[in-house]
Design a protein around this motif. Structure first.
Motif, PDB file in Angstrom:
ATOM      1  N   ILE A  19     -79.480 -23.077 -24.417  1.00  0.00           N
ATOM      2  CA  ILE A  19     -79.878 -21.798 -23.828  1.00  0.00           C
ATOM      3  C   ILE A  19     -78.789 -21.376 -22.849  1.00  0.00           C
ATOM      4  CG2 ILE A  19     -81.617 -20.550 -22.507  1.00  0.00           C
ATOM      5  CD1 ILE A  19     -83.659 -22.625 -23.499  1.00  0.00           C
ATOM      6  N   SER A  20     -77.992 -20.408 -23.242  1.00  0.00           N
ATOM      7  CA  SER A  20     -76.854 -19.955 -22.444  1.00  0.00           C
ATOM      8  C   SER A  20     -77.285 -18.971 -21.364  1.00  0.00           C
ATOM      9  CB  SER A  20     -75.836 -19.279 -23.371  1.00  0.00           C
ATOM     10  OG  SER A  20     -74.855 -18.591 -22.636  1.00  0.00           O
ATOM     11  N   GLY A  21     -76.541 -18.951 -20.275  1.00  0.00           N
ATOM     12  CA  GLY A  21     -76.761 -17.973 -19.224  1.00  0.00           C
ATOM     13  C   GLY A  21     -76.011 -18.395 -17.976  1.00  0.00           C
ATOM     14  N   PRO A  22     -75.373 -17.487 -17.253  1.00  0.00           N
ATOM     15  CA  PRO A  22     -75.377 -16.031 -17.362  1.00  0.00           C
ATOM     16  C   PRO A  22     -74.246 -15.443 -18.228  1.00  0.00           C
ATOM     17  CG  PRO A  22     -75.273 -16.794 -15.077  1.00  0.00           C
ATOM     18  CD  PRO A  22     -74.897 -17.939 -15.964  1.00  0.00           C
ATOM     19  N   ALA A  23     -73.488 -16.253 -18.955  1.00  0.00           N
ATOM     20  CA  ALA A  23     -72.356 -15.769 -19.753  1.00  0.00           C
ATOM     21  C   ALA A  23     -72.773 -14.562 -20.592  1.00  0.00           C
ATOM     22  CB  ALA A  23     -71.841 -16.893 -20.645  1.00  0.00           C
ATOM     23  N   ALA A  24     -71.942 -13.502 -20.591  1.00  0.00           N
ATOM     24  CA  ALA A  24     -72.364 -12.213 -21.155  1.00  0.00           C
ATOM     25  C   ALA A  24     -71.703 -11.860 -22.479  1.00  0.00           C
ATOM     26  CB  ALA A  24     -72.091 -11.097 -20.147  1.00  0.00           C
ATOM     27  N   ALA A  25     -70.758 -12.644 -22.976  1.00  0.00           N
ATOM     28  CA  ALA A  25     -70.032 -12.278 -24.193  1.00  0.00           C
ATOM     29  C   ALA A  25     -70.985 -12.027 -25.354  1.00  0.00           C
ATOM     30  CB  ALA A  25     -69.040 -13.372 -24.569  1.00  0.00           C
ATOM     31  N   ASP A  26     -70.793 -10.926 -26.042  1.00  0.00           N
ATOM     32  CA  ASP A  26     -71.657 -10.596 -27.169  1.00  0.00           C
ATOM     33  C   ASP A  26     -71.584 -11.634 -28.276  1.00  0.00           C
ATOM     34  OD1 ASP A  26     -72.669  -8.127 -26.145  1.00  0.00           O
ATOM     35  OD2 ASP A  26     -70.769  -7.178 -26.636  1.00  0.00           O
TER      36      ASP A  26
ATOM     37  N   PHE B  41     -79.432 -19.852 -27.839  1.00  0.00           N
ATOM     38  CA  PHE B  41     -80.206 -18.731 -27.305  1.00  0.00           C
ATOM     39  C   PHE B  41     -79.517 -18.272 -26.014  1.00  0.00           C
ATOM     40  CE2 PHE B  41     -82.978 -21.014 -30.058  1.00  0.00           C
ATOM     41  CZ  PHE B  41     -83.922 -20.111 -30.535  1.00  0.00           C
ATOM     42  N   ARG B  42     -80.057 -17.234 -25.407  1.00  0.00           N
ATOM     43  CA  ARG B  42     -79.522 -16.825 -24.105  1.00  0.00           C
ATOM     44  C   ARG B  42     -80.676 -16.439 -23.187  1.00  0.00           C
ATOM     45  NH1 ARG B  42     -75.161 -12.961 -25.845  1.00  0.00           N
ATOM     46  NH2 ARG B  42     -74.492 -13.341 -23.725  1.00  0.00           N
ATOM     47  N   SER B  43     -80.464 -16.663 -21.899  1.00  0.00           N
ATOM     48  CA  SER B  43     -81.512 -16.360 -20.916  1.00  0.00           C
ATOM     49  C   SER B  43     -81.147 -15.158 -20.047  1.00  0.00           C
ATOM     50  CB  SER B  43     -81.766 -17.577 -20.019  1.00  0.00           C
ATOM     51  OG  SER B  43     -80.617 -17.894 -19.255  1.00  0.00           O
ATOM     52  N   GLY B  44     -80.032 -14.502 -20.342  1.00  0.00           N
ATOM     53  CA  GLY B  44     -79.602 -13.329 -19.588  1.00  0.00           C
ATOM     54  C   GLY B  44     -79.208 -12.205 -20.517  1.00  0.00           C
ATOM     55  N   ARG B  45     -78.624 -11.168 -19.942  1.00  0.00           N
ATOM     56  CA  ARG B  45     -78.217 -10.018 -20.747  1.00  0.00           C
ATOM     57  C   ARG B  45     -76.849 -10.273 -21.349  1.00  0.00           C
ATOM     58  NH1 ARG B  45     -73.930 -10.385 -17.576  1.00  0.00           N
ATOM     59  NH2 ARG B  45     -73.033  -8.454 -16.817  1.00  0.00           N
ATOM     60  N   GLN B  46     -76.387  -9.364 -22.211  1.00  0.00           N
ATOM     61  CA  GLN B  46     -75.050  -9.458 -22.782  1.00  0.00           C
ATOM     62  C   GLN B  46     -74.317  -8.142 -22.574  1.00  0.00           C
ATOM     63  OE1 GLN B  46     -76.956 -10.085 -26.794  1.00  0.00           O
ATOM     64  NE2 GLN B  46     -75.204  -8.840 -27.480  1.00  0.00           N
ATOM     65  N   SER B  47     -73.000  -8.163 -22.822  1.00  0.00           N
ATOM     66  CA  SER B  47     -72.153  -7.012 -22.504  1.00  0.00           C
ATOM     67  C   SER B  47     -72.613  -5.738 -23.198  1.00  0.00           C
ATOM     68  CB  SER B  47     -70.703  -7.318 -22.895  1.00  0.00           C
ATOM     69  OG  SER B  47     -70.191  -8.383 -22.118  1.00  0.00           O
ATOM     70  N   ALA B  48     -73.099  -5.853 -24.426  1.00  0.00           N
ATOM     71  CA  ALA B  48     -73.546  -4.663 -25.153  1.00  0.00           C
ATOM     72  C   ALA B  48     -74.666  -3.937 -24.421  1.00  0.00           C
ATOM     73  CB  ALA B  48     -74.005  -5.052 -26.556  1.00  0.00           C
ATOM     74  N   GLN B  49     -75.508  -4.686 -23.713  1.00  0.00           N
ATOM     75  CA  GLN B  49     -76.577  -4.050 -22.947  1.00  0.00           C
ATOM     76  C   GLN B  49     -76.021  -3.312 -21.729  1.00  0.00           C
ATOM     77  OE1 GLN B  49     -78.416  -7.897 -23.235  1.00  0.00           O
ATOM     78  NE2 GLN B  49     -80.394  -7.013 -23.734  1.00  0.00           N
ATOM     79  N   ASP B  50     -74.952  -3.844 -21.154  1.00  0.00           N
ATOM     80  CA  ASP B  50     -74.285  -3.134 -20.063  1.00  0.00           C
ATOM     81  C   ASP B  50     -73.744  -1.789 -20.548  1.00  0.00           C
ATOM     82  OD1 ASP B  50     -74.729  -5.232 -18.308  1.00  0.00           O
ATOM     83  OD2 ASP B  50     -72.724  -6.079 -18.521  1.00  0.00           O
ATOM     84  N   VAL B  51     -73.020  -1.833 -21.661  1.00  0.00           N
ATOM     85  CA  VAL B  51     -72.389  -0.616 -22.177  1.00  0.00           C
ATOM     86  C   VAL B  51     -73.445   0.411 -22.584  1.00  0.00           C
ATOM     87  CG1 VAL B  51     -70.932   0.318 -24.010  1.00  0.00           C
ATOM     88  CG2 VAL B  51     -70.294  -1.824 -22.887  1.00  0.00           C
TER      89      VAL B  51
END
Length: 401
Positions: free
Chosen positions: A139-146, A156-166
């Motif tokens: 379970i990755s986090g906070p790394a944001a790379a798409d 999996f991821r527990s935070g957001r990713q760059s695409a959500q920022d954009v």
């Protein structure tokens, strides 16, 4: 356990496919879950690998403080779920992929089948590779790379990713069709990566995207600010990092860009709130999290718990808190078996500090709301203030192929 589970249709097919996978480590020090029947193993050990030192240590601390608070919250203070004790081993990756891989291999070698953490995207991608090779849950986090989303069945991821920022940046315009967006960024991997993301995401919604890319060694930014102004775009998306940020924002302000055109950039953690100088109150900020953004009982509980430990809730606190909730869900439903834990997380919907979070079954993206924020003067500094909450589905990343 204070979470609920909703399996999406796709998780059934994924579960069937996972049954065909080779056997993975089944639990931590608790041994074989089959020996305990439906009750699961007596103990599961989780390995948390993130930056406790190095350039991303501040992000690591935010994650760790919130993870501990989240584990306490999701287990009602017992560190136990359905008779299984969750123990945690912490490792410092110092933001270095090689150190992270070494730590992960040691943890897996000792029988750990759940890994979480990492603030660096480069580290997260390396750990994801280890998760697939060794068939353990990550379970990755906070790394944001798409690229982390959909990289393999185990990640999996527990935070957001760059695409959500954009995508959130695009919500500052009522309509993207026929509008022009200028990306103002440094001409390096970070800047061109953001340029590519804006073209892919906002361009797909009808925007014309162009760029002003500034040499990384530039120290005079007036000509570049004038270039942005001359282009007369409908929105400027700024992707900038490093010691020249203050001078860049000063030039943008002095040349009138911030008065003439809406300018959007990402709001970082609290340490950056005073970095924008006179430009602060003229910039529109997209934001993943700040403590005053969400209004719900889970966020209140997280803030209270972190502050009680002597910490400060910040940008990446939800990532740690979410990770703990996801781990408790995986252990409760999967009972230490990796394939079953993966199936338990695919389609999992839960209440986190940011409200309703959904683990998309198809690629393990974490669909979540985002924020529009402004900075307002507060004594000798600035504080964030919520402008609007952007619905999770409106900024959900495209499904990874």
């Amino acid at each position: 356990m204070r979470v609920t589970k909703k399996l999406l249709l796709g998780s059934m097919a994924a579960s069937a496919a996972l049954v065909l996978a080779a056997c993975a480590p089944t639990a931590g020090a608790g041994g074989d879950p089959a020996a305990s029947g439906d009750a699961g193993p007596s103990e599961v050990t989780v390995g948390i690998v993130t930056s406790e030192t190095g350039p991303l240590a501040g992000y690591g601390k935010q994650y760790l403080d919130a993870f501990k608070a989240g584990l306490d919250y999701a287990t009602d203070g017992s560190n136990e779920v359905d008779g299984t004790t969750i123990t945690v081993e912490y490792r410092d990756d110092a933001g270095d992929a090689d150190k992270a891989v070494t730590a992960v291999k040691e943890l897996i070698g000792s029988g750990v089948s759940i890994i979480a953490g990492t603030a660096s995207s480069g580290v997260a991608l390396a750990v994801a590779e280890q998760a697939e090779q060794n068939k353990v849950l990550y379970i990755s986090g906070p790394a944001a790379a798409d690229a982390i989303t959909g990289i393999n069945d185990y990640t999996f991821r527990s935070g957001r990713q760059s695409a959500q920022d954009v995508a959130t940046a695009g919500t500052f315009l009522d309509e993207l069709e026929g509008r022009t967006v200028t990306v103002f960024a440094q001409n390096n991997a970070f800047g061109t990566g953001n340029e590519a993301a804006v073209k892919a995401i906002l361009g797909a919604q009808g925007a014309t995207v162009n760029s002003v890319l500034v040499p990384e060694d530039a120290t005079e930014f007036t000509p570049f600010a004038q270039q942005v102004l001359a282009g007369n775009p409908d929105l400027v998306f700024v992707a900038w990092a490093g010691a020249t940020s203050g001078a860049m924002w000063q030039a943008m302000s002095q040349q009138g860009v911030l008065d003439a055109i809406p300018v959007v950039t990402g709001l970082g953690d609290s340490a950056t709130f005073s970095a924008y100088g006179e430009a602060s109150e003229k910039i529109s900020f997209l934001n993943h999290y700040f403590p005053g953004g969400p209004d719900n009982a889970v966020n209140d509980a997280m803030i209270e718990a972190i502050e009680a430990q002597g910490g400060t809730p910040d940008l990446f606190s939800p990532d740690g808190f979410n990770a703990a909730i996801m781990i408790v869900q995986a252990v409760a439903e999967g009972k230490g078996d990796v394939d079953a834990m993966i199936a338990a997380l695919e389609g999992f919907e839960f209440d986190g500090p940011k409200g309703t979070m959904t683990v998309r079954a198809s690629d393990h993206a974490l669909v979540q709301e985002m924020y529009q924020v402004k900075l307002v003067a507060d004594g000798g500094g600035f504080t964030p203030e919520l402008v609007d909450t952007v619905a999770a589905d409106d900024v959900a990343p495209a499904e990874a192929q």
